[in-house]
Design a protein around this motif. Structure first.
Motif, PDB file in Angstrom:
ATOM      1  N   PRO A   1       0.784  -1.245   0.000  1.00 35.44           N
ATOM      2  CA  PRO A   1       0.000   0.000   0.000  1.00 35.44           C
ATOM      3  C   PRO A   1       0.817   1.298   0.000  1.00 35.44           C
ATOM      4  CG  PRO A   1      -1.041  -1.602   1.423  1.00 35.44           C
ATOM      5  CD  PRO A   1       0.267  -2.202   0.999  1.00 35.44           C
ATOM      6  N   PRO A   2       1.835   1.487   0.879  1.00 31.12           N
ATOM      7  CA  PRO A   2       2.567   2.759   0.853  1.00 31.12           C
ATOM      8  C   PRO A   2       3.281   3.006  -0.477  1.00 31.12           C
ATOM      9  CG  PRO A   2       3.085   1.537   2.842  1.00 31.12           C
ATOM     10  CD  PRO A   2       2.337   0.614   1.942  1.00 31.12           C
ATOM     11  N   GLN A   3       3.722   1.927  -1.127  1.00 30.01           N
ATOM     12  CA  GLN A   3       4.392   2.093  -2.420  1.00 30.01           C
ATOM     13  C   GLN A   3       3.396   2.546  -3.483  1.00 30.01           C
ATOM     14  OE1 GLN A   3       7.561  -0.697  -3.545  1.00 30.01           O
ATOM     15  NE2 GLN A   3       7.083  -1.889  -1.701  1.00 30.01           N
ATOM     16  N   ILE A   4       2.194   1.940  -3.467  1.00 30.83           N
ATOM     17  CA  ILE A   4       1.153   2.319  -4.427  1.00 30.83           C
ATOM     18  C   ILE A   4       0.756   3.774  -4.214  1.00 30.83           C
ATOM     19  CG2 ILE A   4      -1.232   1.905  -5.145  1.00 30.83           C
ATOM     20  CD1 ILE A   4      -0.745  -1.067  -4.267  1.00 30.83           C
ATOM     21  N   ILE A   5       0.483   4.129  -2.956  1.00 31.02           N
ATOM     22  CA  ILE A   5       0.068   5.504  -2.631  1.00 31.02           C
ATOM     23  C   ILE A   5       1.193   6.488  -2.959  1.00 31.02           C
ATOM     24  CG2 ILE A   5      -0.533   7.058  -0.713  1.00 31.02           C
ATOM     25  CD1 ILE A   5      -1.957   4.560   0.552  1.00 31.02           C
ATOM     26  N   GLY A   6       2.429   6.106  -2.644  1.00 31.16           N
ATOM     27  CA  GLY A   6       3.577   6.973  -2.911  1.00 31.16           C
ATOM     28  C   GLY A   6       3.772   7.234  -4.395  1.00 31.16           C
TER      29      GLY A   6
ATOM     30  N   THR B   1      -5.936  12.270   0.746  1.00 36.63           N
ATOM     31  CA  THR B   1      -7.032  11.980  -0.188  1.00 36.63           C
ATOM     32  C   THR B   1      -6.727  10.731  -1.003  1.00 36.63           C
ATOM     33  OG1 THR B   1      -7.444  14.352  -0.347  1.00 36.63           O
ATOM     34  CG2 THR B   1      -8.486  12.965  -2.001  1.00 36.63           C
ATOM     35  N   ILE B   2      -5.468  10.599  -1.443  1.00 36.49           N
ATOM     36  CA  ILE B   2      -5.083   9.403  -2.209  1.00 36.49           C
ATOM     37  C   ILE B   2      -5.247   8.161  -1.344  1.00 36.49           C
ATOM     38  CG2 ILE B   2      -3.167   8.203  -3.332  1.00 36.49           C
ATOM     39  CD1 ILE B   2      -2.153  11.026  -4.151  1.00 36.49           C
ATOM     40  N   ALA B   3      -4.821   8.240  -0.070  1.00 34.26           N
ATOM     41  CA  ALA B   3      -4.972   7.111   0.849  1.00 34.26           C
ATOM     42  C   ALA B   3      -6.450   6.750   1.019  1.00 34.26           C
ATOM     43  CB  ALA B   3      -4.351   7.444   2.201  1.00 34.26           C
ATOM     44  N   LEU B   4      -7.297   7.781   1.050  1.00 33.77           N
ATOM     45  CA  LEU B   4      -8.741   7.580   1.183  1.00 33.77           C
ATOM     46  C   LEU B   4      -9.313   6.896  -0.057  1.00 33.77           C
ATOM     47  CD1 LEU B   4     -10.550   8.407   3.555  1.00 33.77           C
ATOM     48  CD2 LEU B   4     -11.159  10.473   2.300  1.00 33.77           C
ATOM     49  N   LEU B   5      -8.870   7.346  -1.248  1.00 35.37           N
ATOM     50  CA  LEU B   5      -9.311   6.729  -2.503  1.00 35.37           C
ATOM     51  C   LEU B   5      -8.861   5.274  -2.575  1.00 35.37           C
ATOM     52  CD1 LEU B   5      -8.458   9.662  -4.962  1.00 35.37           C
ATOM     53  CD2 LEU B   5     -10.765   8.855  -4.394  1.00 35.37           C
ATOM     54  N   PHE B   6      -7.637   5.017  -2.122  1.00 38.76           N
ATOM     55  CA  PHE B   6      -7.093   3.657  -2.133  1.00 38.76           C
ATOM     56  C   PHE B   6      -7.848   2.763  -1.148  1.00 38.76           C
ATOM     57  CE2 PHE B   6      -4.078   0.475  -0.474  1.00 38.76           C
ATOM     58  CZ  PHE B   6      -3.744  -0.181  -1.649  1.00 38.76           C
TER      59      PHE B   6
ATOM     60  N   GLU C   1      -6.103   1.978  -7.582  1.00 38.19           N
ATOM     61  CA  GLU C   1      -5.039   1.045  -7.218  1.00 38.19           C
ATOM     62  C   GLU C   1      -3.744   1.372  -7.951  1.00 38.19           C
ATOM     63  OE1 GLU C   1      -6.321  -2.949  -7.752  1.00 38.19           O
ATOM     64  OE2 GLU C   1      -7.739  -2.866  -6.083  1.00 38.19           O
ATOM     65  N   ASN C   2      -3.828   2.269  -8.941  1.00 34.18           N
ATOM     66  CA  ASN C   2      -2.651   2.791  -9.633  1.00 34.18           C
ATOM     67  C   ASN C   2      -3.037   4.134 -10.247  1.00 34.18           C
ATOM     68  OD1 ASN C   2      -3.711   2.338 -12.402  1.00 34.18           O
ATOM     69  ND2 ASN C   2      -3.558   0.184 -11.783  1.00 34.18           N
TER      70      ASN C   2
ATOM     71  N   GLU D   1     -19.591  11.291  -8.626  1.00 32.18           N
ATOM     72  CA  GLU D   1     -20.459  10.701  -7.603  1.00 32.18           C
ATOM     73  C   GLU D   1     -19.699   9.734  -6.690  1.00 32.18           C
ATOM     74  OE1 GLU D   1     -21.363   8.782 -11.662  1.00 32.18           O
ATOM     75  OE2 GLU D   1     -20.988  10.785 -10.846  1.00 32.18           O
ATOM     76  N   GLN D   2     -18.523   9.240  -7.149  1.00 27.22           N
ATOM     77  CA  GLN D   2     -17.691   8.382  -6.292  1.00 27.22           C
ATOM     78  C   GLN D   2     -16.915   9.200  -5.264  1.00 27.22           C
ATOM     79  OE1 GLN D   2     -15.512   6.633  -9.674  1.00 27.22           O
ATOM     80  NE2 GLN D   2     -16.135   4.605  -8.909  1.00 27.22           N
ATOM     81  N   ILE D   3     -16.583  10.438  -5.633  1.00 28.91           N
ATOM     82  CA  ILE D   3     -15.700  11.274  -4.805  1.00 28.91           C
ATOM     83  C   ILE D   3     -16.471  12.016  -3.717  1.00 28.91           C
ATOM     84  CG2 ILE D   3     -14.071  13.207  -4.875  1.00 28.91           C
ATOM     85  CD1 ILE D   3     -13.525  12.404  -7.817  1.00 28.91           C
ATOM     86  N   ILE D   4     -17.651  12.530  -4.035  1.00 31.71           N
ATOM     87  CA  ILE D   4     -18.406  13.377  -3.100  1.00 31.71           C
ATOM     88  C   ILE D   4     -18.652  12.720  -1.738  1.00 31.71           C
ATOM     89  CG2 ILE D   4     -20.669  14.482  -2.708  1.00 31.71           C
ATOM     90  CD1 ILE D   4     -20.677  15.289  -5.634  1.00 31.71           C
TER      91      ILE D   4
END
Length: 664
Positions: A428-433, A453-458, A464-465, A475-478
């Motif tokens: 996970p940290p590598q993907i988010i990074g 925000t990226i961590a939240l989306l993940f 995932e990339n 509608e996915q983000i709100i």
């Protein structure tokens, strides 16, 4: 009013306002009104060039280009100071003084030692005539045009000043100005400056004085030279300097004993972090000029002055826990979590332990009492352990063997200090990074996204990339935490706008190991498209300027991976720029085709940029450093000796400017 009198009146008024603002820190006019008056003076001087004055306030904006800084011999040598690090050192220095002077009272002036670039400025009849860097103490570079842009340097003196003298001062960059300059660099994706001192020093040698004028430099006077017969002592000289219009730090004191000197040192050792400038110690000088002359000089230093250097501030605290961070490349960094402690003006809770070797070398263990200092007074680091306070049941630190995030077995390659998690595509940290890197300003510049925000989306399985960013729906983000309709719109729009980012930045954004922004640009210019780069063999890659074995192997590994190829194909389908936009060619010949040419030094008939353009016009490529791949070095005046030595050692032909012109 007579035009000349109006011009002189405006000059005097603006000089006074500059003095009030930059020296006294007490402005008596708004910036707007000052600018109006300055513009009026510029208009008058433009219409009446016969009244030109090199020391007019209008000349502070710079604009003069200095290609070659003249070497000037100092009329009065600039000595260095002897350093001391303890009270004992200072008491020994005092004894040496008394031995020469006899049993007479000696007063000392204590001044803070500001960390900047030393300068010698000459004045004649109240006007600034020359400014010279310290150099080797005997001679330095003339930087008059650059120094004139510094607002706290008076161009015309006030009061009853000596006819001719030099001042010695320190050119410094206040912390606030330094931080602002760095913030601006970070925002445009450039590398920030390392520290205020080096930035101030480098500013003095910029060729364009207009660029120097943009930097918030200040000059703090600390000495007069050549006027000992006019002024009685150092402390009065500093007071006089203020009257003449110089900026002189107000912290200096007159001490009647070494005990008072120690009190001054103790005070500023604790309070220096509240100052607006970098300081690294205290300078102690014998106050009386006659006594100074009696004491004289050694081969290197004045016997009547000494510098006391502050120790890097150090505290002890308890190490509560060692945790491990995973970077976007999989690199593992051990972190010391400390009992919070105040250090150099800030509360320190964490310090990097760097790698397993560092932990083993210092034998750092959980629950140890450790000594912490700030390296360069910026970054906290552990420098040792208080073994006297270590408990009897203490156990050595065993470095982790598996990733703290995904539990994958760590690897450590030969010759590398750090351990790595090889689970590149699922940790996970590598993907988010990697996604954080992809959206960064220097890469795809996608606003509205940050690490949280990226961590939240993940976490919500929305990305995932970085290719997944282009399939996000409003509608996915709100529904996400801290996301509203407007912020969701901004994010979607910014992702869409990133499709216009040019290929070289897209290549950097992919996060290929060892491919920074400069290397990405080189590769993009050479291969023109991602398809050509993906097909490049190892032998082809290492023949590209500045692409070595490590980068070539990393590229081949990245493009062999099916997951990476799938992401690139998806990005292509979204309209990401994977080809260089063709510019109109200026090439007139292929004379230098296949040649990598490095331009170094100063030139008479062309600027360096003009020579580089000519190289490209004739089919060649510009190299930024001399390597085994360099075909020709075009050398101007003052080419660095190390570059010359390297070119000679590698047997690379060296052309003069005339040789280059003849080739054209």
């Amino acid at each position: 009013m007579d035009v000349f009198k109006e011009i002189e009146s405006l000059r005097n008024e603006l000089n006074e306002h500059n003095y009030n603002y930059y020296v006294l820190d007490n402005p008596t006019i708004s910036d707007y009104d000052f600018d109006i008056k300055l513009k009026h003076l510029q208009d008058l001087e433009s219409k009446h060039p016969e009244f030109f004055d090199v020391n007019s306030p209008t000349q502070r904006v710079g604009g003069a280009i200095t290609k070659n800084f003249n070497t000037v011999v100092h009329e009065h040598r600039m000595y260095s100071l002897e350093n001391s690090y303890s009270k004992e050192d200072l008491l020994e220095w005092e004894q040496r003084i008394q031995k020469v002077l006899g049993d007479v009272p000696v007063q000392f002036v204590c001044e803070l030692k500001y960390d900047g670039a030393s300068i010698s400025i000459s004045y004649e009849n109240g006007k600034l005539v020359r400014a010279v860097t310290r150099g080797d103490g005997f001679q330095g570079d003339e930087v008059t045009n650059n120094i004139k842009t510094i607002k706290s340097v008076p161009l015309q003196l006030k009061g009853n000043y000596p006819e001719k003298f030099d001042i010695r001062g320190e050119i410094v960059l206040p912390f606030a100005g330094f931080e602002k300059m760095n913030q601006e660099l970070i925002e445009i994706g450039e590398t920030p400056y390392s520290n205020p001192r080096n930035t101030a020093s480098g500013s003095l040698k910029l060729q364009d004085s207009a660029e120097v004028a943009k930097r918030p430099l200040e000059c703090l006077l600390y000495n007069f030279v050549g006027v000992n017969s006019v002024l009685e002592n150092q402390f009065k000289a500093l007071e006089k300097a203020r009257e003449f219009g110089f900026k002189v730090p107000t912290q200096s004191i007159l001490a009647n004993s070494m005990d008072e000197v120690f009190e001054f040192i103790e005070k500023w050792n604790h309070e220096r972090h509240q100052l607006p400038y970098e300081t690294d110690g205290v300078v102690i000088k014998v106050n009386d000029f006659f006594q100074q002359e009696e004491l004289g000089f050694t081969a290197k230093n004045p016997r009547w002055a000494i510098a006391y250097k502050f120790k890097a501030e150090q505290v002890s605290t308890k190490l509560n826990e060692i945790t491990y961070q995973v970077g976007r490349t999989g690199a593992i960094t051990p972190v010391a979590n400390l009992e919070p402690v105040q250090l150099a003006g800030t509360i320190v809770k964490r310090a990097s332990l760097h790698n397993a070797d560092q932990i083993e070398k210092l034998d750092i263990r959980v629950n140890d009492t450790v000594f912490v200092e700030k390296g360069g007074e910026i970054i906290p680091k552990i420098i040792g352990v208080n073994l006297d306070e270590r408990s009897a049941d203490s156990q050595p630190t065993i470095y982790i063997h598996t990733c703290p995030e995904c539990n994958t077995e760590l690897v450590r390659k030969d010759g590398e200090a750090q351990h790595y998690c090889p689970n590149y595509y699922e940790c996970p940290p590598q993907i988010i990074g990697r996604i954080e890197h992809y959206i960064s300003r220097k890469a795809m510049d996608i606003d509205g996204l940050g690490g949280e925000t990226i961590a939240l989306l993940f976490k919500n399985k929305l990305v995932e990339n970085y290719a997944d960013l282009y399939e996000l729906k409003k509608e996915q983000i709100i529904p996400l935490e801290r996301m509203a309709e407007k912020s969701a719109d901004n994010l979607i729009n910014s992702v869409e706008a990133s499709k216009q980012i040019p290929f070289e930045r897209v290549l950097y954004a992919l996060g290929i190991r060892f491919v920074g922004s400069t290397v990405a640009k080189k590769l993009a210019n050479h291969y023109k498209s991602i398809d050509a780069l993906m097909l490049a063999k190892y032998d082809d890659l290492v023949n590209v300027d500045e692409i070595g074995d490590k980068i070539a192997l990393s590229l081949r590994s990245f493009f062999k991976n099916e997951a990476n190829l799938e992401i690139i194909n998806r990005l292509k389908s979204y309209g990401i720029q994977f080809e260089m936009q063709e510019k109109e060619s200026t090439q007139v010949s292929d004379k230098f085709a296949g040649m990598i040419m490095v331009v170094s030094g100063k030139f008479e008939q062309f600027s360096r940029d003009e020579i580089k353009q000519k190289i490209e016009d004739y089919g060649g490529k510009n190299g930024s450093s001399i390597t085994g791949k360099t075909s020709i070095v075009i050398a101007g005046a003052d080419m660095g000796p190390s570059k010359l030595e390297k070119a000679t050692k590698l047997g690379i032909p060296i052309w003069s400017e005339e040789d280059f012109i003849n080739q054209l």
